[in-house]
Design a protein around this motif. Structure first.
Motif, PDB file in Angstrom:
ATOM      1  N   GLU A 110       4.768  41.078  33.943  1.00  0.00           N
ATOM      2  CA  GLU A 110       4.586  42.059  32.875  1.00  0.00           C
ATOM      3  C   GLU A 110       4.750  41.424  31.498  1.00  0.00           C
ATOM      4  OE1 GLU A 110       3.515  44.964  32.920  1.00  0.00           O
ATOM      5  OE2 GLU A 110       3.787  45.776  34.924  1.00  0.00           O
ATOM      6  N   PRO A 368      12.406  45.845  26.590  1.00  0.00           N
ATOM      7  CA  PRO A 368      11.535  46.906  27.110  1.00  0.00           C
ATOM      8  C   PRO A 368      11.710  47.112  28.612  1.00  0.00           C
ATOM      9  CG  PRO A 368      10.299  44.883  26.848  1.00  0.00           C
ATOM     10  CD  PRO A 368      11.671  44.605  26.303  1.00  0.00           C
ATOM     11  N   ARG A 370       9.418  49.305  31.819  1.00  0.00           N
ATOM     12  CA  ARG A 370       8.189  50.038  32.124  1.00  0.00           C
ATOM     13  C   ARG A 370       8.255  50.547  33.557  1.00  0.00           C
ATOM     14  NH1 ARG A 370       2.767  46.981  30.828  1.00  0.00           N
ATOM     15  NH2 ARG A 370       3.205  47.856  28.759  1.00  0.00           N
ATOM     16  N   SER A 372       5.860  52.162  36.336  1.00  0.00           N
ATOM     17  CA  SER A 372       4.432  52.284  36.631  1.00  0.00           C
ATOM     18  C   SER A 372       4.257  53.021  37.954  1.00  0.00           C
ATOM     19  CB  SER A 372       3.778  50.904  36.731  1.00  0.00           C
ATOM     20  OG  SER A 372       4.073  50.107  35.603  1.00  0.00           O
ATOM     21  N   GLU A 399       7.143  54.159  29.125  1.00  0.00           N
ATOM     22  CA  GLU A 399       7.681  53.038  28.354  1.00  0.00           C
ATOM     23  C   GLU A 399       9.036  53.414  27.749  1.00  0.00           C
ATOM     24  OE1 GLU A 399       6.000  50.265  28.287  1.00  0.00           O
ATOM     25  OE2 GLU A 399       3.949  50.844  28.783  1.00  0.00           O
ATOM     26  N   SER A 400       9.908  52.418  27.648  1.00  0.00           N
ATOM     27  CA  SER A 400      11.174  52.622  26.942  1.00  0.00           C
ATOM     28  C   SER A 400      11.630  51.300  26.345  1.00  0.00           C
ATOM     29  CB  SER A 400      12.255  53.166  27.884  1.00  0.00           C
ATOM     30  OG  SER A 400      12.597  52.223  28.875  1.00  0.00           O
ATOM     31  N   GLN A 406       8.988  52.569  20.101  1.00  0.00           N
ATOM     32  CA  GLN A 406       8.653  52.753  21.509  1.00  0.00           C
ATOM     33  C   GLN A 406       7.178  53.115  21.643  1.00  0.00           C
ATOM     34  OE1 GLN A 406      11.407  54.822  24.180  1.00  0.00           O
ATOM     35  NE2 GLN A 406       9.718  56.149  24.796  1.00  0.00           N
ATOM     36  N   ASN A 409       3.630  56.707  26.086  1.00  0.00           N
ATOM     37  CA  ASN A 409       3.361  56.692  27.515  1.00  0.00           C
ATOM     38  C   ASN A 409       1.859  56.838  27.740  1.00  0.00           C
ATOM     39  OD1 ASN A 409       6.123  56.529  27.987  1.00  0.00           O
ATOM     40  ND2 ASN A 409       6.354  58.749  28.124  1.00  0.00           N
ATOM     41  N   PHE A 444       4.036  42.906  27.780  1.00  0.00           N
ATOM     42  CA  PHE A 444       5.231  42.920  26.930  1.00  0.00           C
ATOM     43  C   PHE A 444       5.085  41.948  25.761  1.00  0.00           C
ATOM     44  CE2 PHE A 444       8.238  44.470  30.535  1.00  0.00           C
ATOM     45  CZ  PHE A 444       7.854  45.778  30.285  1.00  0.00           C
TER      46      PHE A 444
END
Length: 662
Positions: A110, A368, A370, A372, A399-400, A406, A409, A444
């Motif tokens: 990622e 970050p 994620r 999925s 996403e966070s 941020q 999404n 990322f």
């Protein structure tokens, strides 16, 4: 939110591994098949190029990246030497549109969004296949439908037999520029239902190959420095057939490397000191059960951990260096269900979930995470004269970040359909076409890397169209054969992001091309014949035409210009002669001119090249053991060329391999 993610993954795991199976055993009589060993000939309803073990041996490949260079429609960005970064782009969509499957489970990164094929050895690979669009096998994880193309790597597995049998294969490769690579594989059949294998490989290379710099009328020869590599790869596998209807496979993979990152070549200043350490470890467990003739379920779980350490001791900063360390963790689970309603009609559904995080030793790093989720439904209808395959993929990303902005999404539905007509009533002649709507999430690095990342990036979107024809024919049990395919395609990409290397291969500049139109043609051909008993000749070739142009702004300086590092013409060819005494192989990779920046002019032109290689192989028995020896000459004509500007490739080099089977 974390409880929600954990609940989703736990539900997936429970659903994936609650399957049980009918354990009835059916015994059949032994069947002996006599046929000539040939390359893969059969075509798929979508463009799928396959290299089996025979083909891989003829290519003189050391890494997976070496093998895929011979495939049509492929560009491998190679930053030079054994330790150089190597990524694959298919049909100009970019490396981040190419998913890589390793024994059925996708490899993850990622952080960069792409897989470095230079880390993957060819030593224990049984076959490679590259599919563009939608392949005919719908019994697959949902995430495998979420890319523009899929590279499937299948490693060698033992055959489960009634007898307990152990097998050892040991080998060593020795080559120019202080290259040494010993390897060993141990396989043990415990019983007809259980086997395991262990494979390990070390690689050492100094990488100090010579290259020539030209500046006007001045030419000077230097030696590439800081291109050394030391790596270790270990794989352990367990295989079990609980019954005729239930199978289990487990894999543990470990990889560690330290390499130098040779900088771009600058006249009178060849210095380079950047270093890169990579550590990758993953464990995966796959379970498949056939409930009956109608229903089958395939499930797996995988944990992946990777660590990257980049050091630039010459970086001008308050610390006097740049020392970046990144750690990725991902847990990934999937389950797929196949329903054979009739012999002609199949349906499948699959659900995948992944949770990925990235940590770094950087001040105010975003940290970050994620989540999925992929949900896919697919159908396949097969008749004598035509096939139809279609799927719809739902992708959801949450996403966070701990610091900074941020990203939004994302959720999207991606459809695809493939149609094939078989005028002869078999796969020998196929008229095929497909459409696929797909996208890729920003990595990322795209979102958060230093001064380059942009958390407001939108996903890249691509629409793929393809029409083609494929034919094969074999005679005399494979002693004579011909196989060919021609595929024309058009891809439309919006919000295209292109990575351009700056001062070294680790630091990239992200350029958003906006809109790109790709028009291409892939041609492949294989011919084999046996003129006299004991002697066989195999010929193969591929040709690619790719016009990949910027369509962002009609008033822009790069409008209708070819995108960077995409040749208009490229191809490969090979010839192999097998005799009772030895086998001889010849291969050539050809690329036309490319442009190193979006604006097409003479200053940005990188010359084309042709890279020739030859090899001789011999198998024999000695001391009741089976031996194989090969000698290779790579870049036979000592061509001075670059795949990436200012990153020269090695000139003529030699490599020898000795393998013994016990």
């Amino acid at each position: 939110m974390y409880l929600l993610r954990l609940s989703i993954l736990l539900c997936l795991l429970c659903f994936a591994f609650t399957a049980t199976a009918n354990r009835d055993t059916i015994t059949i009589n032994e069947v002996v098949v006599n046929a000539h060993k040939t390359e893969q000939l059969r075509h798929d309803i979508s463009p799928v190029q396959t290299l089996n073990r025979i083909s891989l041996t003829r290519l003189n490949a050391l890494q997976v990246s070496d093998a895929v260079k011979s495939l049509a429609g492929v560009q491998v960005k190679d930053y030079g030497g054994i330790g150089g970064l190597k990524t694959v782009s298919v049909r100009s969509l970019g490396a981040k549109y190419t998913a890589v499957s390793y024994d059925g489970v996708l490899l993850a990164d990622e952080q960069s969004g792409q897989v470095d094929l230079g880390k993957l050895s060819i030593d224990n690979v049984q076959s490679l296949s590259l599919a563009s669009g939608l392949a005919s096998d719908i019994f697959a994880p949902a995430k495998s439908f979420a890319s523009g193309s899929l590279l499937c790597i299948t490693t060698t597995t033992p055959s489960l037999t009634d007898s307990t049998h152990a097998h050892i294969a040991a080998g060593v490769k020795i080559g120019s520029f202080y290259f040494v690579a010993p390897s060993i594989t141990y396989t043990q059949n415990v019983c007809k239902k259980f086997a395991f294998s262990v494979n390990g490989e070390l690689q050492f290379a100094g990488g100090t190959y010579p290259y020539t710099l030209t500046n006007g009328d001045t030419q000077e020869t230097f030696k590439r420095i800081n291109s050394d590599i030391r790596s270790l790869r270990l794989e352990g596998n367990i295989y079990s057939n609980f019954s005729e209807r239930q199978r289990l496979a487990a894999k543990i993979y470990l990889y560690h490397s330290e390499r130098g990152l040779p900088g771009s070549t600058i006249f009178y200043y060849p210095h380079s000191s950047q270093r890169l350490w990579d550590k990758v470890a993953f464990a995966q467990l796959m379970h498949q059960v056939d409930y009956n003739e109608q229903f089958s379920q395939k499930s797996f779980i995988k944990y992946n951990h990777s660590y990257t350490h980049y050091l630039d001791p010459d970086y001008l900063s308050s610390e006097g260096m740049l020392d970046n360390r990144y750690t990725q963790n991902e847990i990934y689970a999937s389950t797929s269900l196949l329903w054979n309603t009739t012999k002609a009609l199949q349906f499948s559904t699959s659900l995948d979930g992944a949770y990925s995080t990235l940590d770094a030793n950087l001040t105010s790093f975003a940290y970050p995470a994620r989540t999925s989720i992929f949900a896919n439904i697919a159908g396949k209808y097969t008749q004598r004269y035509f096939d139809v395959v279609a799927n719809a993929l739902g992708s959801f990303f949450i996403e966070s970040v701990e610091h900074g902005i941020q990203p939004d999404n994302t959720q999207r539905i991606s459809p695809a359909v493939t149609v094939a007509i078989k005028p002869l009533g078999s796969e020998r002649l196929l008229l095929r076409a497909f459409y696929k709507d797909i996208f890729r999430m920003p990595s990322f690095n795209d979102l958060y890397y230093g001064q380059i990342g942009n958390p407001n990036l939108r996903p890249e979107k691509a629409q793929q169209y393809n029409v083609g024809v494929a034919f094969y024919q074999a005679w005399q049990q494979g002693a004579h054969y011909v196989s060919t395919s021609v595929d024309g395609y058009r891809n439309y990409v919006t919000d295209k992001i292109v990575a351009i290397p700056t001062k070294d291969l680790f630091v990239l500049s992200m350029i958003n091309m906006g809109k790109v139109q790709i028009t291409g043609l892939d041609v492949t051909a294989k011919v084999g014949f046996t003129p006299i008993t004991g002697y066989s000749i195999a010929l193969n070739g591929s040709y690619t035409y790719q016009k990949s142009i910027d369509k962002t702004n009609p008033q822009g300086k790069t409008y209708n210009h070819q995108i960077p590092y995409t040749p208009l013409h490229s191809g490969s060819a090979g010839a192999s002669l097998a005799t009772p005494y030895a086998s001889l192989d010849y291969n050539v990779m050809i690329s036309g001119n490319r442009y190193t920046l979006p604006q097409n002019n003479d200053a940005n032109t990188l010359s084309g090249y042709a890279d020739h290689s030859i090899a001789a192989r011999k198998s024999f028995s000695l001391f009741r053991l089976d031996w194989k020896v090969s000698v290779e000459v790579l870049n036979l004509l000592d061509t001075q060329y670059e795949v990436i500007r200012y990153f020269p490739m090695p000139g003529r080099s030699f490599r020898g391999t000795l393998t013994v089977n016990i």
